[in-house]
Design a protein around this motif. Structure first.
Motif, PDB file in Angstrom:
ATOM      1  N   LEU A  61     -10.083  -1.314   0.523  1.00 49.05           N
ATOM      2  CA  LEU A  61      -9.496  -0.426   1.524  1.00 49.05           C
ATOM      3  C   LEU A  61     -10.555   0.472   2.154  1.00 49.05           C
ATOM      4  N   SER A  83      -8.816  -0.639  -3.949  1.00 49.03           N
ATOM      5  CA  SER A  83      -9.243   0.638  -3.379  1.00 49.03           C
ATOM      6  C   SER A  83     -10.622   0.511  -2.747  1.00 49.03           C
ATOM      7  N   SER A 105      -7.946   4.626  -6.007  1.00 47.12           N
ATOM      8  CA  SER A 105      -7.340   5.124  -4.766  1.00 47.12           C
ATOM      9  C   SER A 105      -8.443   5.618  -3.849  1.00 47.12           C
ATOM     10  N   ILE A 162       0.835  -1.200   0.000  1.00 47.72           N
ATOM     11  CA  ILE A 162       0.000   0.000   0.000  1.00 47.72           C
ATOM     12  C   ILE A 162       0.870   1.249   0.000  1.00 47.72           C
ATOM     13  N   ARG A 167      -2.116   0.063   6.991  1.00 46.50           N
ATOM     14  CA  ARG A 167      -1.450  -1.151   6.517  1.00 46.50           C
ATOM     15  C   ARG A 167      -1.725  -2.329   7.449  1.00 46.50           C
ATOM     16  N   SER A 205      -3.427   3.952  -1.979  1.00 48.37           N
ATOM     17  CA  SER A 205      -3.692   3.066  -3.108  1.00 48.37           C
ATOM     18  C   SER A 205      -2.768   1.865  -3.046  1.00 48.37           C
ATOM     19  N   LEU A 206      -3.048   0.863  -3.871  1.00 49.66           N
ATOM     20  CA  LEU A 206      -2.143  -0.269  -4.014  1.00 49.66           C
ATOM     21  C   LEU A 206      -0.985   0.148  -4.913  1.00 49.66           C
TER      22      LEU A 206
END
Length: 255
Positions: free
Chosen positions: A46, A43, A67, A17, A87, A30-31
Motif C-alpha cells: 500500500l 501494508s 498498517s 482495505i 482502494r 490496513s488490510l
C-alpha cells in the motif's frame, strides 16, 4: 439487466482495505483480513502504491508494522474521498500480484552472543521453555522481513519463528549499545545508536546499520529481508565498524 460483475471484473475488485480516520487530516489504512505476514506485506505494498500514485491531497505515508498512516491536506480532500481513491488505486495496480518484494535486497547479519552482548537471552529461553541454543537456532532459521524503519532508522523485522511470544522487559534499559539485536513478540530490531529500549537483548552485530556519513545512511529499506548468523566472538574485531551492505558477510559465510 444483471448488476452482478463478470468473473474478470471480480478479480479486479479492490482488496479488503480498512481506512479509519486518524484526526482531521490522516487515515490509518490496513488490510482487513489475512495472515500476519499477508497484512504486513499488504501494508508495504500500500505504501509503495500511494507513493507511486500520489493521490490528490496526499502529504505523507508513514509505515507501520501492519498498517500505514496516510497524512493528507484536509482542505483538498476528505477522509472518505481519499479512502475510496486508495482502494481504487490498489485495485488498479496489481495489488494481489505482489509477492515477497522482487526488487528487495537480502542481508546476512553476523551476530555475536556472549554474556555482555546478550543479557536477556537466558530470560527469553526460560519464557519460551527452550534452551538458549534453541532460541538462537530459531532466530537463525528465520528469514525476516523489514516491515518498517523505526526511530533512528532502526529496522523492525518480523517474524521470528519462535514457539511463542517474547514479552518486553519489566524495567526498560536506559542505554543499549548500537548493534544490539533485540526481540519482542515475534519481532526483532537492531539498535542503530545508543539509547533506551524495553525490548530484550539477545546479541549484538559488529556491523554499523546506520551511518549518517553514508548516502543513504542505511542500505536497507522496508520490504528487504534479513537472516542472522551467529558467529564466534573472534569475528568481532575483524568485522567491527563495517557498514552493513548485502555483501558485508558474504565471503565469511562461505568459509
Amino acid at each position: 439487466m444483471s448488476t452482478h460483475p463478470a468473473p474478470a471484473q471480480r478479480l479486479s475488485l479492490p482488496p479488503d482495505i480498512t481506512a479509519v480516520p486518524f484526526g482531521d487530516s490522516a487515515l490509518m489504512v490496513s488490510l482487513a483480513s489475512g495472515t500476519v505476514d499477508e497484512r504486513q506485506r499488504g501494508s508495504r505494498r500500500l505504501r509503495e502504491i500511494l507513493l507511486e500514485v500520489r493521490p490528490h491531497g496526499l502529504l505523507d505515508v508513514v509505515a507501520g508494522v501492519d498498517s500505514v498512516l496516510v497524512e493528507f491536506d484536509c482542505l483538498a480532500v476528505s477522509h472518505g474521498q481519499l479512502a475510496q481513491t486508495i482502494r481504487l488505486a490498489a485495485s488498479g495496480t496489481g495489488f494481489h500480484d505482489e509477492g515477497a518484494n522482487p526488487g528487495g535486497k537480502h542481508f546476512v547479519i553476523p551476530l555475536v552472543v556472549n554474556e555482555a552482548f546478550a543479557p536477556d537471552l537466558p530470560d527469553v529461553a526460560l519464557e519460551l521453555g527452550i534452551s538458549q541454543e534453541a532460541v538462537l537456532g530459531h532466530l537463525e532459521a528465520s528469514v525476516l522481513n523489514i516491515n518498517l524503519l523505526a526511530s533512528a532508522m532502526a529496522p523492525m523485522m518480523g517474524r521470528v519463528e519462535f514457539p511463542g511470544q517474547v514479552s518486553r522487559c519489566k524495567e526498560p534499559r536506559t542505554n543499549v549499545a548500537p548493534g544490539s539485536v533485540m526481540v519482542a513478540g515475534t519481532n526483532a530490531i537492531i539498535q542503530p545508536f545508543p539509547g533506551p529500549t524495553g525490548w530484550k537483548v539477545i546479541g549484538r552485530t559488529p556491523l554499523v546499520v546506520c551511518d549518517i556519513r553514508e548516502d543513504p545512511p542505511t542500505s536497507f529499506k522496508s520490504g528487504d529481508t534479513v537472516r542472522f548468523k551467529v558467529v564466534p566472538g573472534s569475528e568481532w574485531e575483524r568485522l567491527q565498524g563495517r557498514f552493513l551492505r548485502t555483501d558485508s558477510y558474504m565471503i565469511e559465510e562461505e568459509h
